[in-house]
Design a protein around this motif. Structure first.
Motif, PDB file in Angstrom:
ATOM      1  N   VAL A  10      -1.776 -51.337  -2.162  1.00 31.31           N
ATOM      2  CA  VAL A  10      -2.994 -51.790  -1.491  1.00 31.31           C
ATOM      3  C   VAL A  10      -4.045 -52.030  -2.566  1.00 31.31           C
ATOM      4  CG1 VAL A  10      -4.683 -51.303   0.302  1.00 31.31           C
ATOM      5  CG2 VAL A  10      -2.420 -50.242   0.426  1.00 31.31           C
ATOM      6  N   ALA A  11      -4.487 -53.264  -2.699  1.00 29.15           N
ATOM      7  CA  ALA A  11      -5.525 -53.608  -3.664  1.00 29.15           C
ATOM      8  C   ALA A  11      -6.865 -53.647  -2.922  1.00 29.15           C
ATOM      9  CB  ALA A  11      -5.234 -54.957  -4.309  1.00 29.15           C
ATOM     10  N   VAL A  12      -7.806 -52.800  -3.340  1.00 33.73           N
ATOM     11  CA  VAL A  12      -9.108 -52.746  -2.682  1.00 33.73           C
ATOM     12  C   VAL A  12     -10.212 -53.042  -3.684  1.00 33.73           C
ATOM     13  CG1 VAL A  12      -8.429 -51.129  -0.865  1.00 33.73           C
ATOM     14  CG2 VAL A  12      -9.304 -50.237  -3.020  1.00 33.73           C
ATOM     15  N   SER A  13     -11.309 -53.559  -3.165  1.00 34.18           N
ATOM     16  CA  SER A  13     -12.496 -53.782  -3.987  1.00 34.18           C
ATOM     17  C   SER A  13     -13.656 -53.055  -3.331  1.00 34.18           C
ATOM     18  CB  SER A  13     -12.790 -55.277  -4.145  1.00 34.18           C
ATOM     19  OG  SER A  13     -12.936 -55.875  -2.880  1.00 34.18           O
ATOM     20  N   ASP A  14     -14.662 -52.765  -4.117  1.00 34.45           N
ATOM     21  CA  ASP A  14     -15.784 -51.968  -3.608  1.00 34.45           C
ATOM     22  C   ASP A  14     -16.787 -52.848  -2.873  1.00 34.45           C
ATOM     23  OD1 ASP A  14     -16.581 -53.226  -5.894  1.00 34.45           O
ATOM     24  OD2 ASP A  14     -17.637 -51.515  -6.739  1.00 34.45           O
ATOM     25  N   ASP A  15     -16.341 -53.313  -1.715  1.00 31.93           N
ATOM     26  CA  ASP A  15     -17.189 -54.126  -0.853  1.00 31.93           C
ATOM     27  C   ASP A  15     -17.157 -53.534   0.547  1.00 31.93           C
ATOM     28  OD1 ASP A  15     -14.758 -54.904   0.310  1.00 31.93           O
ATOM     29  OD2 ASP A  15     -14.658 -56.735  -0.860  1.00 31.93           O
ATOM     30  N   ASP A  16     -17.773 -54.197   1.478  1.00 33.21           N
ATOM     31  CA  ASP A  16     -17.862 -53.684   2.841  1.00 33.21           C
ATOM     32  C   ASP A  16     -16.538 -53.723   3.592  1.00 33.21           C
ATOM     33  OD1 ASP A  16     -20.562 -53.255   2.441  1.00 33.21           O
ATOM     34  OD2 ASP A  16     -21.152 -55.183   3.308  1.00 33.21           O
ATOM     35  N   ASP A  17     -15.542 -54.440   3.083  1.00 32.72           N
ATOM     36  CA  ASP A  17     -14.286 -54.623   3.804  1.00 32.72           C
ATOM     37  C   ASP A  17     -13.176 -53.664   3.388  1.00 32.72           C
ATOM     38  OD1 ASP A  17     -15.302 -56.753   5.315  1.00 32.72           O
ATOM     39  OD2 ASP A  17     -14.851 -58.175   3.719  1.00 32.72           O
ATOM     40  N   PHE A  18     -13.435 -52.757   2.454  1.00 32.48           N
ATOM     41  CA  PHE A  18     -12.342 -51.914   1.966  1.00 32.48           C
ATOM     42  C   PHE A  18     -11.746 -51.044   3.066  1.00 32.48           C
ATOM     43  CE2 PHE A  18     -15.484 -48.564   1.506  1.00 32.48           C
ATOM     44  CZ  PHE A  18     -14.761 -47.373   1.592  1.00 32.48           C
ATOM     45  N   LYS A  19     -12.561 -50.593   4.015  1.00 36.92           N
ATOM     46  CA  LYS A  19     -12.034 -49.751   5.095  1.00 36.92           C
ATOM     47  C   LYS A  19     -11.108 -50.553   6.014  1.00 36.92           C
ATOM     48  CE  LYS A  19     -15.769 -46.413   5.069  1.00 36.92           C
ATOM     49  NZ  LYS A  19     -16.898 -45.819   5.806  1.00 36.92           N
ATOM     50  N   THR A  20     -11.425 -51.815   6.231  1.00 33.14           N
ATOM     51  CA  THR A  20     -10.570 -52.674   7.057  1.00 33.14           C
ATOM     52  C   THR A  20      -9.221 -52.873   6.377  1.00 33.14           C
ATOM     53  OG1 THR A  20     -12.516 -53.813   7.907  1.00 33.14           O
ATOM     54  CG2 THR A  20     -10.400 -54.917   8.205  1.00 33.14           C
ATOM     55  N   VAL A  21      -9.240 -53.152   5.083  1.00 34.15           N
ATOM     56  CA  VAL A  21      -7.993 -53.342   4.336  1.00 34.15           C
ATOM     57  C   VAL A  21      -7.166 -52.060   4.374  1.00 34.15           C
ATOM     58  CG1 VAL A  21      -7.016 -53.820   2.052  1.00 34.15           C
ATOM     59  CG2 VAL A  21      -8.975 -55.148   2.868  1.00 34.15           C
ATOM     60  N   LEU A  22      -7.815 -50.908   4.172  1.00 40.41           N
ATOM     61  CA  LEU A  22      -7.097 -49.637   4.200  1.00 40.41           C
ATOM     62  C   LEU A  22      -6.544 -49.323   5.590  1.00 40.41           C
ATOM     63  CD1 LEU A  22      -9.376 -47.452   1.911  1.00 40.41           C
ATOM     64  CD2 LEU A  22      -7.098 -48.359   1.380  1.00 40.41           C
ATOM     65  N   THR A  23      -7.283 -49.654   6.629  1.00 44.83           N
ATOM     66  CA  THR A  23      -6.814 -49.407   7.996  1.00 44.83           C
ATOM     67  C   THR A  23      -5.562 -50.226   8.291  1.00 44.83           C
ATOM     68  OG1 THR A  23      -9.041 -48.854   8.756  1.00 44.83           O
ATOM     69  CG2 THR A  23      -7.447 -49.515  10.437  1.00 44.83           C
ATOM     70  N   VAL A  24      -5.558 -51.488   7.895  1.00 46.10           N
ATOM     71  CA  VAL A  24      -4.370 -52.326   8.077  1.00 46.10           C
ATOM     72  C   VAL A  24      -3.200 -51.741   7.287  1.00 46.10           C
ATOM     73  CG1 VAL A  24      -3.369 -54.608   7.571  1.00 46.10           C
ATOM     74  CG2 VAL A  24      -5.652 -54.427   8.609  1.00 46.10           C
ATOM     75  N   ALA A  25      -3.449 -51.318   6.063  1.00 51.40           N
ATOM     76  CA  ALA A  25      -2.392 -50.742   5.227  1.00 51.40           C
ATOM     77  C   ALA A  25      -1.848 -49.446   5.831  1.00 51.40           C
ATOM     78  CB  ALA A  25      -2.920 -50.494   3.820  1.00 51.40           C
ATOM     79  N   LEU A  26      -2.719 -48.607   6.366  1.00 51.77           N
ATOM     80  CA  LEU A  26      -2.277 -47.363   7.003  1.00 51.77           C
ATOM     81  C   LEU A  26      -1.365 -47.648   8.193  1.00 51.77           C
ATOM     82  CD1 LEU A  26      -5.555 -45.250   6.940  1.00 51.77           C
ATOM     83  CD2 LEU A  26      -3.369 -44.609   5.874  1.00 51.77           C
ATOM     84  N   ARG A  27      -1.753 -48.600   9.011  1.00 48.98           N
ATOM     85  CA  ARG A  27      -0.936 -48.942  10.185  1.00 48.98           C
ATOM     86  C   ARG A  27       0.424 -49.513   9.761  1.00 48.98           C
ATOM     87  NH1 ARG A  27      -5.449 -51.707  14.179  1.00 48.98           N
ATOM     88  NH2 ARG A  27      -6.590 -49.789  14.592  1.00 48.98           N
ATOM     89  N   LEU A  28       0.403 -50.347   8.765  1.00 48.92           N
ATOM     90  CA  LEU A  28       1.638 -50.933   8.264  1.00 48.92           C
ATOM     91  C   LEU A  28       2.534 -49.846   7.665  1.00 48.92           C
ATOM     92  CD1 LEU A  28       3.087 -53.646   7.839  1.00 48.92           C
ATOM     93  CD2 LEU A  28       1.911 -53.829   5.651  1.00 48.92           C
ATOM     94  N   ALA A  29       1.967 -48.962   6.866  1.00 51.03           N
ATOM     95  CA  ALA A  29       2.738 -47.887   6.237  1.00 51.03           C
ATOM     96  C   ALA A  29       3.339 -46.953   7.288  1.00 51.03           C
ATOM     97  CB  ALA A  29       1.852 -47.100   5.275  1.00 51.03           C
ATOM     98  N   ALA A  30       2.578 -46.650   8.320  1.00 55.63           N
ATOM     99  CA  ALA A  30       3.091 -45.790   9.390  1.00 55.63           C
ATOM    100  C   ALA A  30       4.256 -46.465  10.111  1.00 55.63           C
ATOM    101  CB  ALA A  30       1.976 -45.440  10.371  1.00 55.63           C
ATOM    102  N   GLY A  31       4.115 -47.743  10.395  1.00 56.61           N
ATOM    103  CA  GLY A  31       5.167 -48.478  11.089  1.00 56.61           C
ATOM    104  C   GLY A  31       6.427 -48.650  10.260  1.00 56.61           C
ATOM    105  N   LEU A  32       6.271 -48.763   8.949  1.00 58.77           N
ATOM    106  CA  LEU A  32       7.417 -48.978   8.061  1.00 58.77           C
ATOM    107  C   LEU A  32       7.897 -47.689   7.388  1.00 58.77           C
ATOM    108  CD1 LEU A  32       6.232 -52.280   6.329  1.00 58.77           C
ATOM    109  CD2 LEU A  32       7.942 -52.030   8.152  1.00 58.77           C
TER     110      LEU A  32
END
Length: 137
Positions: free
Chosen positions: A5-27
């Motif tokens: 998961v590549a994140v940057s220090d902007d307002d969207d990092f939590k959205t990117v992490l949330t998508v990654a968490l859901r994907l990781a849980a499913g896989l």
């Protein structure tokens, strides 16, 4: 096997992490979160951001590794250079999937910087999930 998961220090990092968490849980995968830094030693701001990421992921039900990675942003088309370096990182640590955010740019910024996420999606040997900046979860 893991999801990078590549994140940057902007307002969207939590959205990117949330998508990654859901994907990781499913896989049933682990997460390797990487924040790209421009300097070889991380600044106080970058370390604080890493702590914010760590706090956000503190209750994750999977193994999570959080890293600050120095990638060279120098030169023309820095986004393109970062994308190529992320691909090398993914190959080095045996990644099964990549999650990265997307930020729209005007034509001038695209010409001068490139799109990191597009470079990754075009050249990755593994699936890539691009999270647009306007996603609401």
């Amino acid at each position: 096997m893991s999801i990078l998961v590549a994140v940057s220090d902007d307002d969207d990092f939590k959205t990117v992490l949330t998508v990654a968490l859901r994907l990781a849980a499913g896989l049933d995968q682990d997460l390797q979160v990487t924040h790209v830094t421009g300097e070889k030693s991380a600044s106080q701001r970058e370390r604080a951001f890493r702590d914010d990421v760590r706090a956000f992921l503190s209750e994750a039900d999977m193994s999570v590794e959080i890293n600050l990675e120095h990638l060279d942003r120098g030169g023309l088309r820095s986004g393109t250079a970062i994308g190529k370096q992320l691909l090398e990182l993914a190959e080095d640590v045996d990644i099964d999937h990549i999650v990265i955010g997307h930020h729209s740019k005007n034509r001038l910024r695209t010409a001068s910087q490139g799109h990191t996420d597009f470079i990754v999606a075009e050249a990755a040997a593994v699936p890539v999930t691009i999270v647009p900046e306007s996603v609401e979860l």
